[in-house]
Enzyme design. Structure first.
Site, PDB file in Angstrom:
ATOM      1  N   TYR A  20       0.809  -1.059  -0.007  1.00  0.00           N
ATOM      2  CA  TYR A  20      -0.100   0.113  -0.107  1.00  0.00           C
ATOM      3  C   TYR A  20       0.723   1.110   0.032  1.00  0.00           C
ATOM      4  CZ  TYR A  20      -3.370   3.214   1.537  1.00  0.00           C
ATOM      5  OH  TYR A  20      -4.297   4.571   1.744  1.00  0.00           O
TER       6      TYR A  20
ATOM      7  N   LYS B 198       1.037   4.086  -2.874  1.00  0.00           N
ATOM      8  CA  LYS B 198       0.641   5.585  -2.690  1.00  0.00           C
ATOM      9  C   LYS B 198       1.900   6.520  -2.777  1.00  0.00           C
ATOM     10  CE  LYS B 198      -3.618   4.826  -1.620  1.00  0.00           C
ATOM     11  NZ  LYS B 198      -4.636   5.308  -2.490  1.00  0.00           N
TER      12      LYS B 198
END
Ligand SMILES: NC(=O)c1ccc[n+]([C@@H]2O[C@H](COP(=O)([O-])OP(=O)(O)OC[C@H]3O[C@@H](n4cnc5c(N)ncnc54)[C@H](O)[C@@H]3O)[C@@H](O)[C@H]2O)c1
Length: 447
Positions: free
Chosen positions: A353, A357
């Site tokens: 994740y 990002k």
């Protein structure tokens, strides 16, 4: 109880102009004032000024209804000295000194821009119970307001006449002695003040992951600001539920099912929006997923799935919407990144994740610089920890207490904390901003 026509007009004006603070300079402290209170937003109030000699103080004070007793001129001077401003002022033209009230209000800057004055008894001539002196006073104050270039008026032949006058910006400066600079700062850019420049009237927007959480809040915010909004989500029912909410608020909307990690789905929804609404002005690429695992245990399947939605999918959306926008010569792309692009949130483990990002931010910076000269701005928003279903998983829920210790603001973000940012980035007010990562994290990334 049947209302007089006059009261019906006042209520309608209040409903249309949605004032927050009202100043009442005539004695009307009964059902009508209470009814007006019902239309005021939280924090709004009506101040009724009653002269000592003629009217008893209002007996029905509520949190929204305040009363003052005394000479109205004295009260006005006091309020002006305190810097009080009103969105709506009621004056009775047959009072002793209505011109004084009007002059004190205007010279004291007590009527906000776009604020409204309702002048009761504005044309009393020939009316029963009105003597010559009253008729003269009423005509005089009506004429003074009508001749004031700062006011736009309409006179209604209802009861003894109502003059509704709205304060407008002066289009021409008559007094140049004080060094007024007549530029975009003073007059507003192309005549548009800053709040107008945040309006999205007529714009076409979509939001991916719009079926819940942050995407839902973005969709509402864009719609409230005037845009038509397509709600795109993996789960059609969720998109439909949000589209229904928008519809109830009078916003033009459509619900669409799509898996943004699938190229054909992305192409289909972008084509459909253009086919239905003709263009895309605002692309909110927000859908994202987070699967937590320690890095040594992260499977390639988890890695690929996270990248396919958060980065590859987001790129496909940027590219598809970007092509439309480049051909239009105008567009605003707003990607949802995360505070995880700046820090390594802990104690949860989320390598894939965090990496996606960070990639969203670099992608945003690159597109932002590549497309700005053709009218397409690309920015991203990096929320801190937001109270949405994404963080309600069994793995993350128990961590809230430890997160709070790391947040200077002392609380998680609510989706409503992010809404102004998406409107700003979608609007012309942010035209010079591109490739920016707008962090909204209650200060967490600074600790
Ligand atoms: N919640 C947070 O604390 C937080 C913090 C920073 C960033 N973000 C980011 O904000 C965005 C929204 O997060 P949220 O908290 O609202 O999440 P959420 O899980 O509450 O909602 C995400 C929505 O996206 C939809 N979605 C998921 N995969 C999709 C796909 N492949 N195609 C289309 N739709 C899909 C889901 O059905 C869901 O409706 C995500 O990109 C997330 O990474 C969230």
């Amino acid at each position: 109880m049947e209302q007089s026509k006059e009261n019906q007009v006042y209520r309608m004006v209040v409903q249309l102009t949605r004032p927050k603070n009202i100043l009442q300079l005539f004695n009307h402290c009964t059902d009508n004032v209470h009814a007006l209170c019902d239309y005021l937003p939280d924090g709004g109030h009506i101040l009724v000024c009653n002269p000592i000699d003629r009217h008893p103080p209002c007996e029905h004070s509520t949190p929204k209804l305040h009363t003052r007793t005394g000479r109205r001129e004295d009260i006005l001077k006091e309020l002006s000295a305190l810097g009080e401003q009103y969105d709506m002022v009621f004056i009775d033209a047959t009072e002793e000194n209505p011109i004084n009230y009007y002059n004190l209000i205007m010279s004291g800057n007590m009527l906000r821009m776009n604020g409204v004055i309702c002048l009761q008894n504005a044309s009393t001539s020939g009316q029963e119970g009105i003597d010559d002196e009253m008729g003269f006073t009423s005509r005089k104050v009506t004429d003074v307001i009508k001749a004031d270039a700062r006011m736009q008026q309409v006179e209604l032949a209802i009861d003894c006449g109502i003059l509704v006058a709205r304060r407008i910006p002066l289009s021409q400066i008559t007094d140049r002695t004080k060094g007024v600079v007549e530029d975009g700062v003073f007059q507003g850019l192309k005549g548009h003040g800053i709040l107008d420049r945040l309006q999205l009237d007529g714009k076409i927007a979509y939001v991916t992951g719009g079926g819940q959480g942050i995407g839902r809040a973005f969709a509402h915010a864009l719609g409230e600001a005037g845009a038509k909004v397509a709600i795109i989500d993996l789960v059609l029912e969720k998109a439909e539920a949000v589209a229904h909410e928008l519809y109830l608020k009078g916003i033009n909307t459509v619900a669409m099912a799509a898996d943004i990690s699938q190229e054909k789905d992305v192409k289909r929804v972008v084509d459909e929006i253009v086919a239905n609404w003709g263009r895309i002005d605002i692309a909110c690429n927000n859908a994202g997923i987070n699967m937590n695992s320690a890095s040594e245990d992260t499977t390639l399947e988890e890695w690929d799935k996270t990248f396919n939605v958060n980065l590859r999918g987001l790129f496909m959306c940027c590219q598809a919407a970007g092509r439309v926008m480049l051909s239009q010569g105008y567009g605003k792309i707003i990607n949802t990144a995360s505070m995880a692009s700046l820090i390594v949130p802990h104690p949860q483990k989320q390598l894939a994740y965090n990496t996606t990002k960070a990639g969203v931010v670099k992608l945003t910076q690159t597109l932002g610089t590549e497309w700005i000269d053709r009218g397409v701005r690309v920015n991203c928003i990096s929320p801190g920890i937001v109270d949405t279903p994404l963080i309600h998983s069994d793995a993350l829920k128990p961590l809230v207490t430890s997160w709070l210790a790391d947040i200077p603001a002392g609380r998680l973000a609510q989706v409503t904390d992010l809404q102004a940012a998406v409107v700003y980035l979608a609007s012309e007010a942010s035209d010079y901003m591109t490739g920016h990562n707008l962090v909204i994290d209650g200060g967490q990334s600074l600790w």
